[in-house]
Structure formats: structure tokens, C-alpha cells
Design a protein around this motif. Structure first.
Motif, PDB file in Angstrom:
ATOM      1  N   GLN A 274       0.980  -1.296   0.044  1.00  0.00           N
ATOM      2  CA  GLN A 274       0.057   0.037   0.159  1.00  0.00           C
ATOM      3  C   GLN A 274       0.820   1.083  -0.069  1.00  0.00           C
ATOM      4  O   GLN A 274       2.018   1.292   0.423  1.00  0.00           O
ATOM      5  CB  GLN A 274      -0.994  -0.010   1.247  1.00  0.00           C
ATOM      6  CG  GLN A 274      -2.084  -1.104   1.176  1.00  0.00           C
ATOM      7  CD  GLN A 274      -2.597  -1.140   2.538  1.00  0.00           C
ATOM      8  OE1 GLN A 274      -2.149  -1.552   3.505  1.00  0.00           O
ATOM      9  NE2 GLN A 274      -4.022  -1.381   2.432  1.00  0.00           N
TER      10      GLN A 274
ATOM     11  N   CYS B  51      -5.262   7.996  -7.345  1.00  0.00           N
ATOM     12  CA  CYS B  51      -5.676   6.918  -6.447  1.00  0.00           C
ATOM     13  C   CYS B  51      -6.959   6.473  -6.984  1.00  0.00           C
ATOM     14  O   CYS B  51      -7.158   5.282  -7.199  1.00  0.00           O
ATOM     15  CB  CYS B  51      -6.090   7.533  -4.874  1.00  0.00           C
ATOM     16  SG  CYS B  51      -4.631   7.928  -4.103  1.00  0.00           S
TER      17      CYS B  51
ATOM     18  N   ASP C  78      -6.508   2.637  -8.590  1.00  0.00           N
ATOM     19  CA  ASP C  78      -6.857   1.662  -7.625  1.00  0.00           C
ATOM     20  C   ASP C  78      -8.418   1.731  -7.518  1.00  0.00           C
ATOM     21  O   ASP C  78      -8.766   2.213  -6.439  1.00  0.00           O
ATOM     22  CB  ASP C  78      -6.054   1.776  -6.329  1.00  0.00           C
ATOM     23  CG  ASP C  78      -6.435   0.920  -5.402  1.00  0.00           C
ATOM     24  OD1 ASP C  78      -6.927  -0.259  -5.663  1.00  0.00           O
ATOM     25  OD2 ASP C  78      -6.479   1.192  -4.036  1.00  0.00           O
TER      26      ASP C  78
ATOM     27  N   ARG D 122      -5.268  -0.237  -2.171  1.00  0.00           N
ATOM     28  CA  ARG D 122      -3.763   0.106  -2.401  1.00  0.00           C
ATOM     29  C   ARG D 122      -3.248   1.497  -2.159  1.00  0.00           C
ATOM     30  O   ARG D 122      -2.218   1.751  -1.523  1.00  0.00           O
ATOM     31  CB  ARG D 122      -3.359  -0.715  -3.429  1.00  0.00           C
ATOM     32  CG  ARG D 122      -3.392  -2.093  -3.329  1.00  0.00           C
ATOM     33  CD  ARG D 122      -2.578  -2.604  -4.724  1.00  0.00           C
ATOM     34  NE  ARG D 122      -2.469  -4.185  -4.838  1.00  0.00           N
ATOM     35  CZ  ARG D 122      -1.611  -5.020  -4.318  1.00  0.00           C
ATOM     36  NH1 ARG D 122      -0.867  -4.479  -3.374  1.00  0.00           N
ATOM     37  NH2 ARG D 122      -1.757  -6.136  -4.556  1.00  0.00           N
TER      38      ARG D 122
END
Length: 278
Positions: free
Chosen positions: A42, A60, A64, A69
């Protein structure tokens, strides 16, 4: 990094990567895949201005979609404090309420470069600390040549803040103990691998208690100088975080497995991260 077979079982969390940096524009997804392959499960993407915080959050969401993550911070770096305006707190609040954003920052004080006047740095920092108090969020702090003033300001807020980390700690013993006395967390980067500037950090890392120590790449900056072979680009990546792990473990006289476990558990608790995808 050590070739000890136990390194194959490590899990790392990179608490600070500048994935919005232009050097990652063409291959951000490949950078992340290399990180995952290297055991970095992560990552927390650093926001350094309103615009960069928006970009970090978008990365982000784009890279993901399961929200397992990648997470981010949102804040205004002291270098950009001169851009802090009457509506900055309102803009930042709108970002901070997004569930992918896990900390206020990067904010703090930088009296080394003084890219923004010190009074403006302090104003931007205090307003961001007030936001962290209001929203009950941890703080991701930057400090360079300003530890005493940062401590003075933090003392007025610390009891109302859930947590705070001094990221990329490069200071001396007095500063470290001052931060630990305020129950702050400490982020360690590849600076400790630098035989020119980082030697003083090597005995200091053993003074950081378990539960207060986290690791970070600060990529694309701070490529570990002990890394072999060195990448031709000289660009740091989160996939090299294992080199920082190995160096810190050596000076703490811990195994890389033990250090990866407790530093990752610390990061997961600090940022409220889910259990990693296997």
C-alpha cells in the motif's frame, strides 16, 4: 538490499510518494506494479498544494478502483505557503472529507530554503492543524531547520490531534526526542542510506519506539545511495523501499521481517488503512 531469503516475505507500506511528480507522468502504473512486486502493498500519495492534492486523489481513484492499495494526503507544503489564501481552508476541507484522503498535509515549516516567508508558513500550518482538529485527522508534517518553532506551534494543538508524523526525518537527537516527547510518529527515508548526510541518523533510529516508526520512499527524491545497481535515471521509486528497510533494520539490530511487520502495522493504524490485498 540484503539478499536474505526472509526479505521475500516482507510487506511494506510507503507512507510518502510524490506520484504526481512529472517524472512519473508516463509510467505511474508501471512504477506501482514494480512496487507491488517488491512487497510494497500500500502507498500514500503526498499532496503538496491544493492542485497537487487534487491530482493525488485522482491518481488513487484512477489506478486503484477498489480503494485497497492507494490513498493520499491533502495539504499545502511550506514552500507553497505564500499561495495560501482566504478560501484555501475551504478548498482543502472539500478534499479532506473524501474517504481516500487519510491525512492533512504535507504541511509544516521549512526554514532552510524559505521559499515562502516564515509568517506565511506559520499561518498556513496553523490553519491546516485547525482543519485536522476539526476533522479528527492525522497530520503529515514537513520540517527542515525549524524543529524548535514547529514544536512550539504543535504544543498548542497536540492534545486535540489524533496523531501526527514528521515525515522524512533528517534532524538531530534533540529534535527527535522533542518530537517523541509530543507522541509524534517518525518517517524514515533513504536519507539514512546517504554516507555523506545520513550518518547521524543511523544511531538515532534505534531510539524510535515500535509503534512510532514508519518507512517512506519520498520518491522520486532521495534515491538510496547504497542501492546497487543504481538506476540510470537516478529516479527513486517505491520498489526501492526495501533498501531503506534493510538499512534501518541493520542499525536497529532487528530483522527485516520484524521491522517490516511493526512499521507496516504502525502505518496501517496511523492512516486507517484496510488489510492489504494478497
Amino acid at each position: 538490499m540484503s539478499k536474505d531469503p526472509e526479505t521475500n516475505a516482507i510487506e511494506l507500506i510507503d507512507i510518502g510518494i510524490n506520484l504526481t511528480h512529472p517524472s512519473f507522468a508516463s509510467d505511474a502504473e508501471a512504477v506501482l506494479q514494480r512496487a507491488y512486486a517488491a512487497g510494497v502493498s500500500q502507498l500514500v500519495l503526498t499532496g503538496t498544494s491544493i492542485e497537487e492534492s487534487e491530482k493525488a486523489l485522482l491518481l488513487c481513484e484512477t489506478l486503484d478502483d477498489e480503494a485497497q492499495r492507494l490513498f493520499s494526503t491533502a495539504g499545502v507544503h511550506p514552500h507553497d505557503a505564500s499561495q495560501w489564501a482566504a478560501d484555501s481552508a475551504q478548498q482543502l476541507r472539500a478534499l479532506l472529507i473524501d474517504p481516500r484522503v487519510r491525512a492533512v498535509g504535507e504541511c509544516g515549516l521549512d526554514f532552510n530554503r524559505d521559499f515562502s516567508p516564515r509568517p506565511q508558513q506559520e499561518k498556513a500550518l496553523e490553519e491546516q492543524l485547525a482543519l485536522a482538529v476539526e476533522l479528527n485527522m492525522p497530520v503529515f508534517l514537513h520540517e527542515r531547520d525549524a524543529s524548535q518553532r514547529l514544536l512550539e506551534i504543535l504544543r498548542d494543538y497536540r492534545d486535540r490531534l489524533p496523531a501526527a508524523v514528521v515525515h522524512c526525518f533528517t534532524g538531530e537527537k534533540r529534535a527527535l526526542f522533542g518530537y517523541l516527547d509530543l507522541d509524534l510518529h517518525i518517517g524514515i527515508t533513504g536519507w539514512i542510506c546517504d554516507e555523506r548526510r545520513g550518518l547521524h541518523l543511523q544511531p538515532l533510529v534505534r531510539e524510535i519506539p515500535r509503534g512510532r516508526l514508519m518507512l517512506e520512499s519520498d520518491a522520486p527524491y532521495l534515491l538510496p545511495r547504497s542501492l546497487r545497481p543504481k538506476p540510470k535515471s537516478n529516479r527513486n521509486e517505491p520498489s526501492y523501499l526495501g533498501e531503506v528497510l534493510a538499512e534501518v533494520a541493520r542499525h536497529r539490530e532487528e530483522s527485516v521481517t520484524a521491522l517490516s511487520q511493526h512499521s507496516s502495522a504502525c502505518a496501517r493504524a496511523f492512516f486507517g488503512l484496510p488489510q492489504p490485498v494478497r
